[in-house]
Design a protein around this motif. Structure first.
Motif: not given
Length: 103
Positions: A6-9, A23-37
């Motif tokens: 999950r995103l929260c994980e 160390v680049l950091g932690f995941v803050d967001d995810i970019l998802i393609s709406t066309g291909t999901a």
């Protein structure tokens, strides 16, 4: 082997670059393609400069293809250079601070 998460994980996993060990950091967001999901990239928000008074650094965009391993606590990526999204620039004005403090 397929893994689900999950995103929260994902937000609790530290991102480490295998090329230089940074160390680049932690995941803050995810970019998802709406066309291909499909997930296109992970986003690490830029760090604030001078407690956010001078804006922030650019966000790091890590392409999904650069991910080598997603572990229990860490995401290992292999990137030479990262594309950055332009962070909104906030202009600093002493006049705003004087007005704020009533000087």
């Amino acid at each position: 082997m397929r893994m689900q998460t999950r995103l929260c994980e994902m937000q609790h996993k530290e991102i480490v670059n295998l090329k230089d060990g940074a160390v680049l950091g932690f995941v803050d967001d995810i970019l998802i393609s709406t066309g291909t999901a499909q997930v296109e990239s992970l986003i690490v928000c830029g760090r604030p400069r001078l407690f956010g008074l001078l804006g922030k650094q650019a966000d790091l965009v890590i392409p999904w293809q650069s991910i080598q391993t997603i572990g229990e606590d860490t995401i290992l990526v292999s990137v030479d250079s990262l594309p950055a999204q332009a962070a909104p620039r906030r202009s600093f004005s002493w006049k705003k601070w004087r007005d704020f403090w009533g000087a």
